[in-house]
Design a protein around this motif. Structure first.
Motif, PDB file in Angstrom:
ATOM      1  N   UNK A  24     -34.855   9.732 -14.044  1.00  0.00           N
ATOM      2  CA  UNK A  24     -34.073   9.099 -12.999  1.00  0.00           C
ATOM      3  C   UNK A  24     -34.925   8.027 -12.338  1.00  0.00           C
ATOM      4  N   UNK A  25     -34.356   6.859 -12.146  1.00  0.00           N
ATOM      5  CA  UNK A  25     -35.066   5.770 -11.476  1.00  0.00           C
ATOM      6  C   UNK A  25     -34.719   5.777 -10.005  1.00  0.00           C
ATOM      7  N   UNK A  26     -35.722   5.691  -9.160  1.00  0.00           N
ATOM      8  CA  UNK A  26     -35.474   5.657  -7.718  1.00  0.00           C
ATOM      9  C   UNK A  26     -35.964   4.332  -7.143  1.00  0.00           C
ATOM     10  N   UNK A  27     -35.297   3.899  -6.066  1.00  0.00           N
ATOM     11  CA  UNK A  27     -35.698   2.641  -5.425  1.00  0.00           C
ATOM     12  C   UNK A  27     -36.980   2.825  -4.637  1.00  0.00           C
ATOM     13  N   UNK A  28     -37.190   4.040  -4.160  1.00  0.00           N
ATOM     14  CA  UNK A  28     -38.264   4.243  -3.192  1.00  0.00           C
ATOM     15  C   UNK A  28     -38.886   5.611  -3.458  1.00  0.00           C
ATOM     16  N   UNK A  29     -40.182   5.719  -3.217  1.00  0.00           N
ATOM     17  CA  UNK A  29     -40.846   6.985  -3.514  1.00  0.00           C
ATOM     18  C   UNK A  29     -40.335   8.117  -2.622  1.00  0.00           C
TER      19      UNK A  29
ATOM     20  N   UNK B  15     -25.612  18.817 -14.372  1.00  0.00           N
ATOM     21  CA  UNK B  15     -24.590  18.159 -13.556  1.00  0.00           C
ATOM     22  C   UNK B  15     -25.005  18.106 -12.102  1.00  0.00           C
ATOM     23  N   UNK B  16     -25.589  19.200 -11.615  1.00  0.00           N
ATOM     24  CA  UNK B  16     -25.983  19.238 -10.208  1.00  0.00           C
ATOM     25  C   UNK B  16     -27.117  18.251  -9.935  1.00  0.00           C
ATOM     26  N   UNK B  17     -28.060  18.128 -10.873  1.00  0.00           N
ATOM     27  CA  UNK B  17     -29.137  17.146 -10.702  1.00  0.00           C
ATOM     28  C   UNK B  17     -28.549  15.746 -10.620  1.00  0.00           C
ATOM     29  N   UNK B  18     -27.568  15.499 -11.505  1.00  0.00           N
ATOM     30  CA  UNK B  18     -26.947  14.167 -11.514  1.00  0.00           C
ATOM     31  C   UNK B  18     -26.258  13.884 -10.182  1.00  0.00           C
ATOM     32  N   UNK B  19     -25.596  14.893  -9.621  1.00  0.00           N
ATOM     33  CA  UNK B  19     -24.894  14.704  -8.350  1.00  0.00           C
ATOM     34  C   UNK B  19     -25.902  14.488  -7.219  1.00  0.00           C
ATOM     35  N   UNK B  20     -26.996  15.249  -7.231  1.00  0.00           N
ATOM     36  CA  UNK B  20     -28.023  15.082  -6.193  1.00  0.00           C
ATOM     37  C   UNK B  20     -28.584  13.668  -6.261  1.00  0.00           C
ATOM     38  N   UNK B  21     -28.867  13.207  -7.479  1.00  0.00           N
ATOM     39  CA  UNK B  21     -29.394  11.845  -7.670  1.00  0.00           C
ATOM     40  C   UNK B  21     -28.418  10.811  -7.127  1.00  0.00           C
ATOM     41  N   UNK B  22     -27.145  10.965  -7.535  1.00  0.00           N
ATOM     42  CA  UNK B  22     -26.120  10.005  -7.119  1.00  0.00           C
ATOM     43  C   UNK B  22     -25.994   9.975  -5.604  1.00  0.00           C
TER      44      UNK B  22
ATOM     45  N   UNK C 158     -26.412  28.079 -10.461  1.00  0.00           N
ATOM     46  CA  UNK C 158     -25.478  29.204 -10.336  1.00  0.00           C
ATOM     47  C   UNK C 158     -25.339  30.033 -11.606  1.00  0.00           C
ATOM     48  N   UNK C 159     -25.699  29.453 -12.731  1.00  0.00           N
ATOM     49  CA  UNK C 159     -25.523  30.194 -13.964  1.00  0.00           C
ATOM     50  C   UNK C 159     -26.757  31.001 -14.349  1.00  0.00           C
ATOM     51  N   UNK C 160     -27.921  30.642 -13.762  1.00  0.00           N
ATOM     52  CA  UNK C 160     -29.168  31.114 -14.348  1.00  0.00           C
ATOM     53  C   UNK C 160     -29.782  32.330 -13.675  1.00  0.00           C
ATOM     54  N   UNK C 161     -29.199  32.832 -12.646  1.00  0.00           N
ATOM     55  CA  UNK C 161     -29.701  34.019 -11.952  1.00  0.00           C
ATOM     56  C   UNK C 161     -30.975  33.779 -11.161  1.00  0.00           C
ATOM     57  N   UNK C 162     -31.968  33.081 -11.693  1.00  0.00           N
ATOM     58  CA  UNK C 162     -33.108  32.825 -10.816  1.00  0.00           C
ATOM     59  C   UNK C 162     -33.960  31.639 -11.243  1.00  0.00           C
ATOM     60  N   UNK C 163     -33.273  30.531 -11.524  1.00  0.00           N
ATOM     61  CA  UNK C 163     -34.015  29.300 -11.786  1.00  0.00           C
ATOM     62  C   UNK C 163     -33.495  28.232 -10.857  1.00  0.00           C
ATOM     63  N   UNK C 164     -34.367  27.353 -10.422  1.00  0.00           N
ATOM     64  CA  UNK C 164     -33.843  26.256  -9.621  1.00  0.00           C
ATOM     65  C   UNK C 164     -33.297  25.177 -10.559  1.00  0.00           C
ATOM     66  N   UNK C 165     -32.555  24.231  -9.976  1.00  0.00           N
ATOM     67  CA  UNK C 165     -31.890  23.271 -10.867  1.00  0.00           C
ATOM     68  C   UNK C 165     -32.884  22.274 -11.450  1.00  0.00           C
ATOM     69  N   UNK C 166     -34.107  22.226 -10.896  1.00  0.00           N
ATOM     70  CA  UNK C 166     -35.114  21.339 -11.462  1.00  0.00           C
ATOM     71  C   UNK C 166     -35.551  21.829 -12.830  1.00  0.00           C
ATOM     72  N   UNK C 167     -35.665  23.152 -12.990  1.00  0.00           N
ATOM     73  CA  UNK C 167     -36.196  23.718 -14.229  1.00  0.00           C
ATOM     74  C   UNK C 167     -35.145  24.103 -15.242  1.00  0.00           C
TER      75      UNK C 167
ATOM     76  N   UNK D 209     -35.535  14.003  -3.974  1.00  0.00           N
ATOM     77  CA  UNK D 209     -34.907  14.549  -5.172  1.00  0.00           C
ATOM     78  C   UNK D 209     -35.688  15.763  -5.661  1.00  0.00           C
ATOM     79  N   UNK D 210     -37.004  15.623  -5.718  1.00  0.00           N
ATOM     80  CA  UNK D 210     -37.818  16.730  -6.232  1.00  0.00           C
ATOM     81  C   UNK D 210     -37.719  17.948  -5.337  1.00  0.00           C
ATOM     82  N   UNK D 211     -37.738  17.723  -4.012  1.00  0.00           N
ATOM     83  CA  UNK D 211     -37.701  18.907  -3.143  1.00  0.00           C
ATOM     84  C   UNK D 211     -36.318  19.543  -3.141  1.00  0.00           C
ATOM     85  N   UNK D 212     -35.264  18.736  -3.177  1.00  0.00           N
ATOM     86  CA  UNK D 212     -33.916  19.315  -3.204  1.00  0.00           C
ATOM     87  C   UNK D 212     -33.678  20.096  -4.492  1.00  0.00           C
ATOM     88  N   UNK D 213     -34.060  19.508  -5.628  1.00  0.00           N
ATOM     89  CA  UNK D 213     -33.788  20.221  -6.881  1.00  0.00           C
ATOM     90  C   UNK D 213     -34.674  21.456  -7.025  1.00  0.00           C
TER      91      UNK D 213
END
Lengths: 176, 178
Positions: A36-41, A74-81, A57-66, A47-51
């Motif tokens: 993902x390209x970001x305009x600003x650090x 899909x959730x990463x894409x929505x967070x980015x957007x 919701x499907x994985x029982x105990x993984x965050x969406x980053x991993x 993005x990194x902290x949110x993900x």
């Protein structure tokens, strides 16, 4: 000659081993990352902290980053957007909670449904502590206050201690 | 009194046992829908069979219906499908949400296995699915006549699920004058 042959053999083995290990280690890293390209650090940090804080919701105990799950992607894409669209962290998280429920939060909110979830461990510790304290107290009390003896029994005790091999028949034990 | 106190650990163990027994057989991966009581999210999607025909959330108003999220890439959907065909034959109104699928493959699939859907929404990007909180197919939503989500079942709908979870609620919704 035999020695040099075995030396060559093991070099091939080592190369193959290293290549296999590299392939096995790199493959999963490739799977979960889109670039993902970001305009600003700052955006990238958000993005990194949110993900990292949102649970798949499907994985029982993984965050969406991993997670490799399609829904995590899909959730990463929505967070980015939404970061690029200028939404605040709270708005992004609230939007996801509205759709998927409190399960996506690693830190569940404190309400009457989650009250037990938050306080049960503390409750158990307190119960355990109470049990330990009462047991210790009871044991301590028994040790500190031995049963009282009457004057006659004290006399008998002294006599018994000074005598050797007192026969039990001659000194019947009086029930207390 | 001390005797009674000794029974407390036994009592706690029994309570713990009951609690754990209650959880036996329950699937920990199913989540309750966050949309219960809320209207179906706003959407505009083409139908599967006719790309020119667009439907939106008002399609659900007027009758109680099931919204079944399915796809050809989902093996469990294949297992569930015959039961849905049965339900449709009994008169249950089932709307399909074809989730992130290939249009032609989906049409072929329905021709081959039967089509229980009164209409099929074609959600190529999974946008409505995401707004509904779909996290894996198959999922089936119960939508009331006002277009509100009343129940979501994650996983295959079979006899047991229908009889114990969905049908009672559906009958209840049908009785209340909307």
């Amino acid at each position: 000659m035999k020695q040099s042959l075995s030396f060559t053999f093991s070099i091939w083995h080592r190369c193959l081993g290293i290549m296999l290990m590299a392939a096995v280690w790199i493959a999963p890293l490739q799977a979960a990352i889109e670039t993902y390209q970001f305009d600003h650090v700052v955006q990238e940090k958000r993005f990194q902290s949110l993900t990292a804080e949102l649970r798949c919701p499907k994985c029982q105990n993984q965050n969406i980053a991993d997670s490799n799950a399609p829904i995590a992607k899909d959730m990463r894409a929505v967070v980015y957007k939404e970061i690029k669209a200028g939404l605040s962290d709270k708005e992004i998280v609230d939007g996801l909670v509205n759709r998927f429920g409190d399960f996506v939060l690693y830190k569940p909110p404190l309400n009457r449904y989650t009250f037990l979830l938050w306080f049960a461990p503390l409750l158990f510790v307190l119960i355990g502590l109470a049990a330990v304290v009462s047991l210790a107290r009871r044991a301590g009390r028994d040790a500190v206050t031995p049963p009282r003896l009457s004057a006659a029994e004290r006399e008998r005790l002294a006599r018994l201690l000074s005598e050797d091999a007192a026969s039990p028949a001659a000194n019947p034990v009086k029930p207390e | 009194m001390r005797r009674v106190v000794l029974f407390i650990p036994l009592l706690l163990a029994l309570l713990l046992g009951l609690l754990l027994y209650y959880g036996v057989g329950k699937d920990p991966t199913t989540l309750e829908s966050a949309l219960l009581g809320d209207p179906v999210p706003a959407f505009t999607l083409p139908t599967l069979h006719d790309p020119q025909q667009m439907l939106d959330q008002h399609f659900f108003k007027g009758q109680v219906s099931l919204l079944n999220v399915w796809a050809t890439w989902c093996p469990a959907c294949m297992a569930e499908h015959p039961y849905l065909v049965d339900l449709a034959a009994q008169g249950v109104r089932i709307v399909g949400l074809n989730y992130k699928d290939d249009r032609d493959a989906a049409k072929q699939w329905l021709i081959k296995r039967g089509d229980p859907y009164v209409q099929n929404l074609f959600d190529a990007q999974g946008q409505l699915g995401f707004d509904l909180g779909v996290y894996g197919a198959p999922e089936t939503y119960l939508i009331d006549a006002e277009g509100r989500v009343r129940y979501r079942h994650v996983g295959v709908v079979n006899d047991a699920v229908w009889a114990q979870e969905i049908q009672p609620l559906m009958l209840q919704l049908n009785q209340v004058p909307q």
